[in-house]
Enzyme design. Structure first.
Site, PDB file in Angstrom:
ATOM      1  N   HIS A   1       0.886  -1.169   0.000  1.00 29.45           N
ATOM      2  CA  HIS A   1       0.000   0.000   0.000  1.00 29.45           C
ATOM      3  C   HIS A   1       0.926   1.221   0.000  1.00 29.45           C
ATOM      4  O   HIS A   1       1.196   1.817   1.040  1.00 29.45           O
ATOM      5  CB  HIS A   1      -0.911   0.002   1.219  1.00 29.45           C
ATOM      6  CG  HIS A   1      -1.883  -1.144   1.258  1.00 29.45           C
ATOM      7  ND1 HIS A   1      -1.488  -2.433   1.508  1.00 29.45           N
ATOM      8  CD2 HIS A   1      -3.222  -1.178   1.066  1.00 29.45           C
ATOM      9  CE1 HIS A   1      -2.562  -3.213   1.460  1.00 29.45           C
ATOM     10  NE2 HIS A   1      -3.626  -2.483   1.207  1.00 29.45           N
TER      11      HIS A   1
ATOM     12  N   GLU B   1      -0.103   0.156  -5.605  1.00 25.40           N
ATOM     13  CA  GLU B   1      -1.002   1.245  -5.189  1.00 25.40           C
ATOM     14  C   GLU B   1      -2.266   1.136  -6.031  1.00 25.40           C
ATOM     15  O   GLU B   1      -2.192   1.023  -7.249  1.00 25.40           O
ATOM     16  CB  GLU B   1      -0.298   2.608  -5.378  1.00 25.40           C
ATOM     17  CG  GLU B   1      -1.177   3.821  -5.191  1.00 25.40           C
ATOM     18  CD  GLU B   1      -1.883   3.888  -3.841  1.00 25.40           C
ATOM     19  OE1 GLU B   1      -1.251   3.710  -2.788  1.00 25.40           O
ATOM     20  OE2 GLU B   1      -3.112   4.112  -3.835  1.00 25.40           O
TER      21      GLU B   1
ATOM     22  N   ASP C   1       0.686  -1.546   4.790  1.00 30.87           N
ATOM     23  CA  ASP C   1       0.293  -0.281   5.427  1.00 30.87           C
ATOM     24  C   ASP C   1      -1.050   0.196   4.864  1.00 30.87           C
ATOM     25  O   ASP C   1      -1.129   1.210   4.166  1.00 30.87           O
ATOM     26  CB  ASP C   1       1.416   0.748   5.148  1.00 30.87           C
ATOM     27  CG  ASP C   1       1.152   2.079   5.798  1.00 30.87           C
ATOM     28  OD1 ASP C   1       0.355   2.148   6.744  1.00 30.87           O
ATOM     29  OD2 ASP C   1       1.762   3.071   5.342  1.00 30.87           O
TER      30      ASP C   1
HETATM   31  C1  LIG Z   1      -1.394   4.678   4.564  1.00 30.75           C
HETATM   32  S1  LIG Z   1      -1.288   4.946   2.856  1.00 30.75           S
HETATM   33  C2  LIG Z   1       0.303   4.372   2.438  1.00 30.75           C
HETATM   34  C3  LIG Z   1       1.439   5.182   2.961  1.00 30.75           C
HETATM   35  C4  LIG Z   1       2.795   4.648   2.583  1.00 30.75           C
HETATM   36  N1  LIG Z   1       2.932   3.235   2.883  1.00 30.75           N
HETATM   37  C5  LIG Z   1       3.889   5.406   3.300  1.00 30.75           C
HETATM   38  O1  LIG Z   1       4.290   4.996   4.399  1.00 30.75           O
HETATM   39  O2  LIG Z   1       4.356   6.397   2.744  1.00 30.75           O
HETATM   40  C6  LIG Z   1      -2.289   3.670   2.196  1.00 30.75           C
HETATM   41  C7  LIG Z   1      -2.347   3.652   0.680  1.00 30.75           C
HETATM   42  O3  LIG Z   1      -2.994   2.452   0.266  1.00 30.75           O
HETATM   43  C8  LIG Z   1      -3.740   2.711  -0.903  1.00 30.75           C
HETATM   44  N2  LIG Z   1      -4.693   1.594  -1.026  1.00 30.75           N
HETATM   45  C9  LIG Z   1      -5.937   1.461  -0.506  1.00 30.75           C
HETATM   46  N3  LIG Z   1      -6.437   0.235  -0.762  1.00 30.75           N
HETATM   47  C10 LIG Z   1      -5.471  -0.429  -1.455  1.00 30.75           C
HETATM   48  C11 LIG Z   1      -5.370  -1.744  -1.976  1.00 30.75           C
HETATM   49  N4  LIG Z   1      -6.361  -2.631  -1.838  1.00 30.75           N
HETATM   50  N5  LIG Z   1      -4.227  -2.092  -2.599  1.00 30.75           N
HETATM   51  C12 LIG Z   1      -3.201  -1.205  -2.757  1.00 30.75           C
HETATM   52  N6  LIG Z   1      -3.253   0.062  -2.279  1.00 30.75           N
HETATM   53  C13 LIG Z   1      -4.363   0.439  -1.637  1.00 30.75           C
HETATM   54  C14 LIG Z   1      -4.315   4.070  -0.663  1.00 30.75           C
HETATM   55  O4  LIG Z   1      -4.694   4.691  -1.880  1.00 30.75           O
HETATM   56  C15 LIG Z   1      -3.153   4.776   0.050  1.00 30.75           C
HETATM   57  O5  LIG Z   1      -2.353   5.456  -0.880  1.00 30.75           O
END
Ligand SMILES: C[S@@+](CC[C@H](N)C(=O)[O-])C[C@H]1O[C@@H](n2cnc3c(N)ncnc32)[C@H](O)[C@@H]1O
Length: 281
Positions: A41, A120, A166
């Site tokens: 994520h 993502e 995450d």
């Molecule tokens: C908390 S943020 C990530 C922050 C990043 N890991 C960091 O530490 O910089 C969560 C991200 O997951 C994405 N997201 C949500 N559902 C998802 C999925 N099923 N698979 C992949 N990404 C997803 C969101 O769009 C968001 O950008």
């Protein structure tokens, strides 16, 4: 999908997550053999804290904003160095304006033989992320559901790997989904280092979450939590990390680091930190 990490980049939860992520990568680098970081994520990778969105919440002021330009105690400075040096490298002065998300931070710490896989799902955030890593042959960015893609990526061909999970925790059952998907991933790649992020909120089923992890009967599960405000407060009051197969030094490092972060980042007198084995060897 409403969650956009730009509103939260560099906040107290990012500080804990990214400081630990950097420690885990530094540890993997102690061996010559290449490894892969899988970030399920990923977000957009790099954040402009002067943007309208980041300025609107100002959350980073209570996170990375409290660590830059400050003298750090001798005991914790080396532990935070890989993380803070990366932030400083992106910014000319002590004034932080660019903040590395987990993809950028990981990438800055990798050696030329190591690889990074990023997933993502949000269409716009995927485009931005993709643009941020264009032409980088060590990094692969995919527009996929991180939960599904993780399974397909394991075990990595390097046979050494760090998996950061995450999720945005927008859904009710996110804690259960985290446990179930981790268990599935661990069965495919039991030797991997896993770092799972979770939010602390006064209504969150944290005890059930830890119990479910314990019930998996998987060894070497370490938990680290940092609460920055009282349990009666609404919204995010802190965050936790589950680290599976941690470096043998990590628990001792966190026993030094967490109390320091609590002192620096607590927003009221109810700040709290703890680190313990959910399951030992
Ligand atoms: C908390 S943020 C990530 C922050 C990043 N890991 C960091 O530490 O910089 C969560 C991200 O997951 C994405 N997201 C949500 N559902 C998802 C999925 N099923 N698979 C992949 N990404 C997803 C969101 O769009 C968001 O950008």
């Amino acid at each position: 999908m409403n969650y956009r990490h730009i509103y939260h980049a560099g906040n107290f939860a990012d500080v804990l997550k990214h400081a630990v992520l950097a420690r885990l990568i530094e540890y993997l680098k102690l061996k010559d053999k290449p490894f892969r970081v899988i970030d399920t994520h990923a977000g957009i990778g790099l954040y402009d804290l002067s943007s309208e969105e980041a300025q609107k919440t100002g959350e980073w002021l209570g996170g990375i904003g409290r660590l830059m330009g400050e003298d750090l105690p001798r005991t914790v400075a080396p532990l935070l160095a890989p993380y803070l040096d990366a932030v400083k490298a992106l910014n000319a002065a002590t004034n932080v304006m660019l903040y590395p998300g987990s993809p950028k931070l990981s990438r800055m710490l990798l050696r030329k033989e190591d690889r990074l896989s990023l997933m993502e799902l949000h269409p716009e955030d995927y485009e931005t992320l993709h643009g941020n890593f264009q032409g980088d042959f060590q990094t692969r960015v995919t527009h996929l559901d991180g939960w599904l893609a993780l399974n397909a990526h394991l075990p990595p061909k390097e046979k050494r790997g760090l998996i950061l999970v995450d999720p945005p925790f927008e859904e009710q059952n996110e804690y259960k989904r985290l446990v179930d998907n981790f268990a599935k991933a661990w069965r495919k790649f039991p030797g991997g280092v896993y770092c799972l992020w979770y939010p602390l909120k006064n209504t969150a089923p944290i005890r059930e979450f830890h119990e479910a992890l314990f019930e998996l009967d998987i060894p070497k599960i370490l938990a680290a939590e940092l609460t920055v405000k009282g349990h009666r407060e609404e919204g995010l009051i802190g965050s936790g990390l589950i680290v599976v197969n941690p470096p043998y030094t990590l628990k001792a490092e966190l026993d030094l680091l967490l109390p320091f972060l609590k002192e620096r980042l607590a927003q009221d007198r109810f700040g709290l930190s703890r680190c313990w084995w959910v399951r030992g060897e």
